[in-house]
Scaffold this active site. Structure first.
Site, PDB file in Angstrom:
ATOM      1  N   LEU A 152       5.373   7.775  -6.894  1.00  0.00           N
ATOM      2  CA  LEU A 152       4.243   7.654  -5.979  1.00  0.00           C
ATOM      3  C   LEU A 152       4.656   6.885  -4.727  1.00  0.00           C
ATOM      4  O   LEU A 152       4.224   7.215  -3.625  1.00  0.00           O
ATOM      5  CB  LEU A 152       3.084   6.944  -6.673  1.00  0.00           C
ATOM      6  CG  LEU A 152       1.860   6.669  -5.789  1.00  0.00           C
ATOM      7  CD1 LEU A 152       1.264   7.965  -5.249  1.00  0.00           C
ATOM      8  CD2 LEU A 152       0.817   5.874  -6.559  1.00  0.00           C
ATOM      9  N   TYR A 153       5.483   5.865  -4.908  1.00  0.00           N
ATOM     10  CA  TYR A 153       5.972   5.121  -3.741  1.00  0.00           C
ATOM     11  C   TYR A 153       6.625   6.068  -2.737  1.00  0.00           C
ATOM     12  O   TYR A 153       6.293   6.063  -1.544  1.00  0.00           O
ATOM     13  CB  TYR A 153       6.972   4.060  -4.188  1.00  0.00           C
ATOM     14  CG  TYR A 153       7.747   3.438  -3.053  1.00  0.00           C
ATOM     15  CD1 TYR A 153       7.102   2.716  -2.057  1.00  0.00           C
ATOM     16  CD2 TYR A 153       9.137   3.568  -2.982  1.00  0.00           C
ATOM     17  CE1 TYR A 153       7.818   2.152  -1.010  1.00  0.00           C
ATOM     18  CE2 TYR A 153       9.855   2.999  -1.944  1.00  0.00           C
ATOM     19  CZ  TYR A 153       9.195   2.292  -0.959  1.00  0.00           C
ATOM     20  OH  TYR A 153       9.903   1.738   0.081  1.00  0.00           O
TER      21      TYR A 153
END
Length: 337
Positions: A152-153
């Site tokens: 997700l980062y």
């Protein structure tokens, strides 16, 4: 005197960039939310070294407070904005995903709007080598597709690149995104391997070595990185370029004054060699606990830094042995070891 606004000013990279700019005589205003993702005391210690220096001002507030951010930028009237503030960390994105949405997406949206309203000459946004995701062709080039993020980062940082491109196209906002490759050095973050490994080795404790040690990173010393960012400030993408004008290997957009640039050493270092550099600097051997890959992690990173060199005449040059020696020396001093 150049006026430069830096978000994430109390962070690892932000602190070093602000100090570098002040050393050069720039007028710098920092902005930071001082969140507790890691030890706020470390952030306060960095900030204390900046406060009181001639030419430095600071605002403590959150990126999500769009009105406060916009008013702060408007009052300072910067020529350049360097947007470093973000929720960082691949592994933490599995634990607290919503913080990445609010800080990296909502916060960057607020920053883009404030930069547009302020009419800044050059907007610079930090991205990450993690956006290359599952790409297997190395070294990574800025013109490679980056459509397979593994965390997700990485996905939120790729999204901020896309958002900034649309603002550059719609509003003529000159923008450079830079992709960092595993930055390390004095005043680094406690959640990163240099800090974790150094602490454990000095304490005689085992270190967790993921991927059974078969991992590679392009380690970039923080002093080299901030020099690259500083030099890129002058490489303003003034206008979109016709496709036939864009040099091979250049990521300059044909529809916006926008470019993405790798900042990395251009050298793939084995995890074992990285650990050996810490051992040499610490004067102690590591006890290795070999483990499998972690979710969201990648096996290797490796930057092609030819575009940075073409735009600035500079390539990062600090080797891992020299850089880790500097980090370990700082770590001992900071902890009075």
């Amino acid at each position: 005197m150049q006026r430069i606004y830096v978000t994430g000013a109390a962070g690892f990279i932000g602190y070093h960039l602000c100090a570098h700019l002040l050393d050069e005589g720039a007028q710098v205003h920092g902005f930071d939310g001082m969140t507790d993702y890691y030890d706020v005391g470390l952030k306060r210690a960095r900030l204390a070294r900046l406060l009181g220096r001639e030419g430095f001002g600071f605002t403590e507030a959150m990126l999500e407070d769009g009105a406060r951010l916009a008013a702060d930028i408007a009052a300072f009237r910067p020529e350049v904005i360097v947007h470093l503030a973000a929720q960082a960390g691949v592994r933490y994105s599995l634990e607290a995903p919503r913080s990445y949405i609010s800080a990296n997406l909502e916060g960057t949206f607020n920053l883009l709007e404030a930069a547009r309203d302020a009419g800044v000459r050059h907007l610079m946004l930090a991205s990450t080598s993690s956006v290359y995701g599952a790409n297997e062709s190395m070294p990574y080039r800025e013109t490679d597709k980056a459509d397979t993020p593994l965390s997700l980062y990485a996905a939120t940082k790729k999204a901020t690149e896309a958002l900034s491109h649309s603002w550059a196209h719609l509003y003529g906002l000159p923008t450079t995104c830079f992709r960092f490759f595993t930055v390390y050095g004095p005043w680094g973050r406690p959640d990163m391997a240099p800090w974790k490994f150094t602490r454990a080795i000095l304490a005689g404790e085992p270190i967790d070595v993921y991927g059974h040690g078969e991992m590679y990173r392009d380690f970039t010393y923080v002093g080299d990185l901030v020099r690259g960012v500083r030099l890129l400030m002058a490489a303003v993408p003034e206008r979109p370029a016709r496709r036939e004008e864009i040099a091979a290997g250049d990521s300059l957009s044909p529809v916006a004054p926008w470019r993405v640039v790798n900042i990395g050493n251009g050298e793939k270092v084995a995890l074992g060699d990285f650990i050996a550099a810490i051992e040499a600097a610490a004067g102690r051997a590591a006890k290795r606990n070999l483990m499998g890959m972690q979710k969201g992690d990648v096996r290797a990173t490796w930057a092609d830094n030819a575009l940075l060199a073409r735009l600035t005449g500079y390539r990062p040059e600090t080797g891992i042995a020299e850089g880790m020696a500097a980090f370990v020396a700082w770590f001992r001093d900071y902890h009075s070891l």
